[in-house]
Design a protein around this motif. Structure first.
Motif, PDB file in Angstrom:
ATOM      1  N   ARG A   1       0.821  -1.301   0.008  1.00  0.00           N
ATOM      2  CA  ARG A   1       0.021   0.139   0.076  1.00  0.00           C
ATOM      3  C   ARG A   1       0.779   1.177  -0.136  1.00  0.00           C
ATOM      4  O   ARG A   1       0.390   2.270  -0.702  1.00  0.00           O
ATOM      5  N   GLU A   2       1.912   1.247   0.714  1.00  0.00           N
ATOM      6  CA  GLU A   2       2.958   2.507   0.726  1.00  0.00           C
ATOM      7  C   GLU A   2       3.658   2.532  -0.018  1.00  0.00           C
ATOM      8  O   GLU A   2       4.948   3.397  -0.127  1.00  0.00           O
ATOM      9  N   ASP A   3       3.940   1.306  -1.321  1.00  0.00           N
ATOM     10  CA  ASP A   3       4.854   1.652  -2.249  1.00  0.00           C
ATOM     11  C   ASP A   3       6.214   1.288  -1.724  1.00  0.00           C
ATOM     12  O   ASP A   3       7.266   2.004  -2.167  1.00  0.00           O
ATOM     13  N   ARG A   4       6.209   0.584  -0.693  1.00  0.00           N
ATOM     14  CA  ARG A   4       7.577  -0.070  -0.565  1.00  0.00           C
ATOM     15  C   ARG A   4       8.086  -1.284  -0.724  1.00  0.00           C
ATOM     16  O   ARG A   4       8.935  -1.904  -0.161  1.00  0.00           O
ATOM     17  N   TRP A   5       7.187  -2.001  -1.567  1.00  0.00           N
ATOM     18  CA  TRP A   5       7.415  -3.366  -1.926  1.00  0.00           C
ATOM     19  C   TRP A   5       8.690  -4.119  -2.527  1.00  0.00           C
ATOM     20  O   TRP A   5       8.853  -5.071  -2.561  1.00  0.00           O
ATOM     21  N   LEU A   6       9.324  -2.876  -3.434  1.00  0.00           N
ATOM     22  CA  LEU A   6      10.289  -3.076  -4.310  1.00  0.00           C
ATOM     23  C   LEU A   6      11.736  -3.030  -3.661  1.00  0.00           C
ATOM     24  O   LEU A   6      12.107  -1.937  -3.650  1.00  0.00           O
ATOM     25  N   ASN A   7      12.111  -3.938  -3.051  1.00  0.00           N
ATOM     26  CA  ASN A   7      13.564  -4.026  -2.644  1.00  0.00           C
ATOM     27  C   ASN A   7      13.991  -5.449  -2.693  1.00  0.00           C
ATOM     28  O   ASN A   7      13.491  -6.503  -2.910  1.00  0.00           O
ATOM     29  N   GLN A   8      15.428  -5.591  -2.696  1.00  0.00           N
ATOM     30  CA  GLN A   8      16.076  -6.638  -2.895  1.00  0.00           C
ATOM     31  C   GLN A   8      15.677  -7.730  -1.828  1.00  0.00           C
ATOM     32  O   GLN A   8      16.002  -9.092  -2.208  1.00  0.00           O
TER      33      GLN A   8
END
Length: 353
Positions: free
Chosen positions: A58-65
């Protein structure tokens, strides 16, 4: 246990809306008897298998290694290739919760068709036609459903066409990208001084722009769920203090109120539902759609647009319409997955035979 892949994100101006809708769908599915895979598409179009929690989505923090690995759609019927783990992810069905460009316009649907996996929602042709406002209105008129007077423009169009349209229809009018959703790039123009800025804004979203005569009346939505057998939700009504139902009003409801059911005369309510079903069937829609109309002060019913993946949080308009006829949000999602498999295997049987 059924394995369902929920797809979200994408290279669309409606990226943030997709995250909200998908997180709501995931919240339901993860609490039910499904093996759920979260599949995120970054803004640059890269696909990932996602392990992030719903808050991060929801907070657009999903894309990380730490929480993502790249995946590749496969066209041999095996689903997705997980390059890091050297194995296949093969969902029984896919639930694409993307709005607007590349998600709701037939592009993603074409890719999913090539993958050969059942997916929720309308197919390639219906998605593409509904996204293209100009073509949609031409088609609707061919089956007797009127729209407000409309002119389509390209960036290199001669201004004489615009001048002639305005002379005939007058102000106010709306300037809209021909293929965009969530009211992105839409402006209401009340005098000539605002026209060029409105056109410039709209052309940021699309290479084709439409001018439409403004309608004096109320906006009515009609949600439909189904393939061959249709469930028609209650119509809703948008009540606005001022202005129009733009992006801010749609998702923050600053002055807008959504009334379900709409405060329409019984006859008009029925006529709108009949037009909505005629359009849905004629366009070849599957799974779901929200069909929006205007009921004018003169008593006319005019088509506005058709959304093949409308806003889909638990509090969005489409679920509220279906809730008014007895469908919970959970039931809508479960039904859509069933309808996806029905549509897929019916098409497969036709191909084989």
């Amino acid at each position: 246990m059924k394995q369902v892949g929920v797809i979200f994100g994408g290279a669309s101006p409606e990226y943030e809306v997709s995250l909200e809708s998908a997180a709501s769908v995931l919240e339901v599915l993860e609490g039910q008897a499904y093996d759920v895979s979260k599949i995120g598409i970054s803004r640059n179009g890269t696909w990932y298998l996602v392990k992030s929690d719903l808050t991060a989505i929801r907070e657009d923090r999903w894309l990380n290694q730490e929480t993502c690995q790249k995946i590749l759609p496969d066209f041999s019927g095996q689903g997705f290739w997980l390059s890091e783990e050297k194995k296949w992810l093969t969902p029984d069905s896919l639930f694409p919760v993307l709005h607007g460009k590349y998600g709701e316009d037939g592009c993603l649907q074409g890719l999913l068709e090539m993958m050969g996996v059942p997916y929720v929602g309308c197919g390639v042709a219906a998605s593409a036609l509904c996204m293209n406002k100009w073509l949609l209105h031409q088609f609707a008129e061919s089956i007797g459903i009127k729209s407000t007077p409309t002119l389509m423009l390209t960036a290199h169009e001669d201004t004489t066409k615009v001048d002639a349209f305005i002379e005939q229809q007058g102000y106010p009018l709306f300037v809209k990208p021909n293929e965009a959703g969530s009211s992105k790039g839409i402006s209401q123009v009340t005098h000539s001084a605002g026209l060029q800025a409105a056109l410039a804004d709209a052309f940021q979203y699309c290479t084709e722009v439409i001018l439409q005569k403004s309608v004096s009346g109320i906006e009515i939505g009609c949600g439909i769920l189904g393939n061959e057998e249709l469930t028609v939700g209650e119509c809703d009504e948008i009540s606005l203090v001022e202005g129009f139902f733009d992006y801010t009003e749609k998702y923050q409801l600053v002055t807008a109120k959504i009334l379900v059911p709409a405060s329409l005369p019984v006859v008009i309510n029925q006529q709108i539902k009949e037009r909505a079903q005629l359009l849905y069937r004629s366009l070849g829609c599957k799974g779901l759609a929200r069909l929006d109309f205007f009921f004018t002060d003169e008593g006319e019913i005019l088509l506005n647009e058709v959304n093949t993946m409308p806003g889909f949080t638990a509090h969005s308009r489409f679920p509220a319409m279906l809730a008014a006829v007895g469908f919970s949000y959970q039931q809508i999602i479960q039904t859509l997955l069933i309808l996806a498999e029905e549509a897929h295997y019916e098409k497969h049987l036709l191909t084989v035979s």
